[in-house]
Design a protein around this motif. Structure first.
Motif, PDB file in Angstrom:
ATOM      1  N   SER A  74     -10.125  -1.819  -9.123  1.00 34.37           N
ATOM      2  CA  SER A  74      -8.966  -2.712  -9.197  1.00 34.37           C
ATOM      3  C   SER A  74      -9.113  -3.687 -10.348  1.00 34.37           C
ATOM      4  O   SER A  74     -10.210  -3.901 -10.873  1.00 34.37           O
ATOM      5  CB  SER A  74      -8.795  -3.495  -7.880  1.00 34.37           C
ATOM      6  OG  SER A  74      -9.870  -4.388  -7.680  1.00 34.37           O
ATOM      7  N   GLY A 117     -17.103   0.786  -3.035  1.00 34.53           N
ATOM      8  CA  GLY A 117     -16.965   1.867  -2.080  1.00 34.53           C
ATOM      9  C   GLY A 117     -17.181   1.382  -0.659  1.00 34.53           C
ATOM     10  O   GLY A 117     -17.852   0.363  -0.435  1.00 34.53           O
ATOM     11  N   ASP A 118     -16.609   2.105   0.304  1.00 32.39           N
ATOM     12  CA  ASP A 118     -16.762   1.791   1.722  1.00 32.39           C
ATOM     13  C   ASP A 118     -17.193   3.042   2.469  1.00 32.39           C
ATOM     14  O   ASP A 118     -16.848   4.174   2.078  1.00 32.39           O
ATOM     15  CB  ASP A 118     -15.444   1.270   2.320  1.00 32.39           C
ATOM     16  CG  ASP A 118     -15.021  -0.053   1.713  1.00 32.39           C
ATOM     17  OD1 ASP A 118     -15.890  -0.926   1.538  1.00 32.39           O
ATOM     18  OD2 ASP A 118     -13.825  -0.206   1.401  1.00 32.39           O
ATOM     19  N   TYR A 140     -13.104   2.842  -4.793  1.00 33.00           N
ATOM     20  CA  TYR A 140     -11.905   2.186  -5.312  1.00 33.00           C
ATOM     21  C   TYR A 140     -12.226   1.406  -6.569  1.00 33.00           C
ATOM     22  O   TYR A 140     -13.387   1.087  -6.861  1.00 33.00           O
ATOM     23  CB  TYR A 140     -11.310   1.251  -4.252  1.00 33.00           C
ATOM     24  CG  TYR A 140     -12.235   0.147  -3.805  1.00 33.00           C
ATOM     25  CD1 TYR A 140     -12.279  -1.081  -4.465  1.00 33.00           C
ATOM     26  CD2 TYR A 140     -13.079   0.328  -2.713  1.00 33.00           C
ATOM     27  CE1 TYR A 140     -13.126  -2.090  -4.063  1.00 33.00           C
ATOM     28  CE2 TYR A 140     -13.936  -0.669  -2.302  1.00 33.00           C
ATOM     29  CZ  TYR A 140     -13.955  -1.886  -2.968  1.00 33.00           C
ATOM     30  OH  TYR A 140     -14.807  -2.883  -2.561  1.00 33.00           O
ATOM     31  N   SER A 152     -19.659  -3.430  -3.500  1.00 34.33           N
ATOM     32  CA  SER A 152     -18.782  -3.519  -4.670  1.00 34.33           C
ATOM     33  C   SER A 152     -19.391  -4.433  -5.717  1.00 34.33           C
ATOM     34  O   SER A 152     -20.266  -5.257  -5.420  1.00 34.33           O
ATOM     35  CB  SER A 152     -17.389  -4.033  -4.273  1.00 34.33           C
ATOM     36  OG  SER A 152     -17.460  -5.364  -3.797  1.00 34.33           O
ATOM     37  N   THR A 204      -4.732   6.012  -2.395  1.00 40.84           N
ATOM     38  CA  THR A 204      -3.918   4.886  -1.948  1.00 40.84           C
ATOM     39  C   THR A 204      -3.776   3.905  -3.104  1.00 40.84           C
ATOM     40  O   THR A 204      -4.779   3.392  -3.622  1.00 40.84           O
ATOM     41  CB  THR A 204      -4.541   4.167  -0.741  1.00 40.84           C
ATOM     42  OG1 THR A 204      -4.676   5.069   0.344  1.00 40.84           O
ATOM     43  CG2 THR A 204      -3.662   2.995  -0.316  1.00 40.84           C
ATOM     44  N   SER A 249     -15.103   6.196   0.922  1.00 36.59           N
ATOM     45  CA  SER A 249     -14.016   6.022  -0.043  1.00 36.59           C
ATOM     46  C   SER A 249     -14.514   5.158  -1.185  1.00 36.59           C
ATOM     47  O   SER A 249     -15.414   4.324  -1.006  1.00 36.59           O
ATOM     48  CB  SER A 249     -12.792   5.378   0.616  1.00 36.59           C
ATOM     49  OG  SER A 249     -13.098   4.075   1.097  1.00 36.59           O
ATOM     50  N   ASP A 273       0.853  -1.191   0.000  1.00 43.09           N
ATOM     51  CA  ASP A 273       0.000   0.000   0.000  1.00 43.09           C
ATOM     52  C   ASP A 273       0.891   1.245   0.000  1.00 43.09           C
ATOM     53  O   ASP A 273       1.823   1.340   0.812  1.00 43.09           O
ATOM     54  CB  ASP A 273      -0.917   0.044   1.225  1.00 43.09           C
ATOM     55  CG  ASP A 273      -1.948  -1.066   1.217  1.00 43.09           C
ATOM     56  OD1 ASP A 273      -2.306  -1.522   0.117  1.00 43.09           O
ATOM     57  OD2 ASP A 273      -2.377  -1.488   2.301  1.00 43.09           O
ATOM     58  N   ASP A 314      -7.455   3.451  -4.534  1.00 40.57           N
ATOM     59  CA  ASP A 314      -8.504   3.843  -3.599  1.00 40.57           C
ATOM     60  C   ASP A 314      -8.473   5.352  -3.412  1.00 40.57           C
ATOM     61  O   ASP A 314      -7.398   5.949  -3.277  1.00 40.57           O
ATOM     62  CB  ASP A 314      -8.289   3.128  -2.258  1.00 40.57           C
ATOM     63  CG  ASP A 314      -9.377   3.460  -1.250  1.00 40.57           C
ATOM     64  OD1 ASP A 314      -9.286   4.516  -0.610  1.00 40.57           O
ATOM     65  OD2 ASP A 314     -10.314   2.662  -1.097  1.00 40.57           O
ATOM     66  N   TYR A 315      -9.661   5.965  -3.393  1.00 44.88           N
ATOM     67  CA  TYR A 315      -9.761   7.410  -3.209  1.00 44.88           C
ATOM     68  C   TYR A 315     -10.613   7.705  -1.980  1.00 44.88           C
ATOM     69  O   TYR A 315     -11.778   7.311  -1.906  1.00 44.88           O
ATOM     70  CB  TYR A 315     -10.404   8.069  -4.434  1.00 44.88           C
ATOM     71  CG  TYR A 315     -10.649   9.554  -4.272  1.00 44.88           C
ATOM     72  CD1 TYR A 315      -9.588  10.440  -4.097  1.00 44.88           C
ATOM     73  CD2 TYR A 315     -11.945  10.060  -4.291  1.00 44.88           C
ATOM     74  CE1 TYR A 315      -9.818  11.799  -3.943  1.00 44.88           C
ATOM     75  CE2 TYR A 315     -12.184  11.420  -4.143  1.00 44.88           C
ATOM     76  CZ  TYR A 315     -11.114  12.284  -3.971  1.00 44.88           C
ATOM     77  OH  TYR A 315     -11.335  13.636  -3.809  1.00 44.88           O
ATOM     78  N   ASN A 316      -9.989   8.375  -0.998  1.00 46.67           N
ATOM     79  CA  ASN A 316     -10.682   8.753   0.228  1.00 46.67           C
ATOM     80  C   ASN A 316     -11.315  10.121   0.027  1.00 46.67           C
ATOM     81  O   ASN A 316     -10.620  11.124  -0.091  1.00 46.67           O
ATOM     82  CB  ASN A 316      -9.696   8.778   1.394  1.00 46.67           C
ATOM     83  CG  ASN A 316     -10.390   8.944   2.729  1.00 46.67           C
ATOM     84  OD1 ASN A 316     -11.613   8.931   2.796  1.00 46.67           O
ATOM     85  ND2 ASN A 316      -9.614   9.094   3.782  1.00 46.67           N
TER      86      ASN A 316
END
Length: 252
Positions: free
Chosen positions: A173, A197-198, A171, A210, A124, A169, A117, A160-162
């Motif tokens: 992948s 997202g989270d 993300y 997701s 991230t 956030s 990470d 990942d984008y906060n």
């Protein structure tokens, strides 16, 4: 006086029958192609819990309930336990065990992974390489004569984008699956593309959503979309929050 048969329409009738037969053949061929390329829509519900023992070690467990055939049929359920060790702020290693059961068969999986990470600004960059060993039974006769273990190497990279001033956030992948075997050491199996997202809640709770797409290389196997609904609880974050609340009340 006997009427003569109308021979003018006979060739046309034969041509129509041939045309119908040809259209039926084309329809059956097209239907077969569509059925082979059918993309199933599946779902997973994954509650999990984790506890950070200290700055280096973390233990986690999860349960997975899966549906298939457009969310209309039970696919499998699984329980997983894993242990993580943080080498430093960027690198970590993890290992674990998963047991999966369904109406057709049971499955055991052992896995180990190296993760990376890198945080910059609100982003991230994460990546990892994972090895997994799956078998229906650890019995040597089963693995030698009935069904050999399935070994897979997975390589993943994502971003990942906060979201600033938010507990949310998002993300995305991409992950490649490589199958390992004695006759063919490395064989491409499929690609997986994920967006999600989270959202962090109070007292160590978090909710995630997701969607990933499995693009398989084998044309005889169906691709799939999988919607994952996740809930996680961090025990150490929960304990820290409770401790802070007690300290505030004591100060009042």
């Amino acid at each position: 006086m006997q009427k003569k048969a109308n021979t003018f329409y006979q060739p046309q009738m034969i041509m129509i029958k041939k045309r119908h037969f040809f259209l039926l053949f084309v329809f059956m061929f097209a239907y077969e192609g569509i059925s082979q390329n059918y993309t199933d829509f599946q779902g997973r519900f994954i509650p999990s819990i984790n506890y950070r023992i200290n700055k280096k070690w973390k233990i986690a467990g999860e349960y997975r309930y899966s549906l298939q055939k457009d969310l209309q049929e039970f696919r499998s359920s699984a329980g997983q336990l894993q242990l993580q060790y943080d080498i430093n702020k960027k690198f970590s290693i993890e290992t674990g065990y998963r047991f999966t059961t369904s109406f057709k068969e049971d499955n055991h999986r052992l896995f180990a992974a190296l993760k990376y990470d890198y945080k910059f600004s609100d982003f991230t960059l994460f990546s990892g390489i994972k090895y997994q060993f799956s078998t229906g039974s650890f019995d040597s006769r089963y693995m030698n004569y009935y069904k050999e273990p399935r070994q897979m190497l997975r390589e993943k990279i994502g971003l990942d984008y906060n979201i600033p001033k938010s507990k949310a956030s998002v993300y995305t992948s991409a992950e490649i699956f490589l199958k390992l075997a004695d006759d063919d050491p490395i064989k491409f199996n499929r690609m997986r593309y994920t967006v999600g997202g989270d959202y962090k809640l109070k007292y160590g709770n978090a909710f995630g959503l997701s969607l990933f797409y499995d693009d398989k290389v084998n044309p005889r196997k169906n691709d799939r979309f999988v919607l994952e609904t996740k809930y996680s609880l961090s025990v150490d974050d929960l304990m820290k929050k409770i401790k802070k609340n007690k300290e505030k009340k004591a100060e009042e």
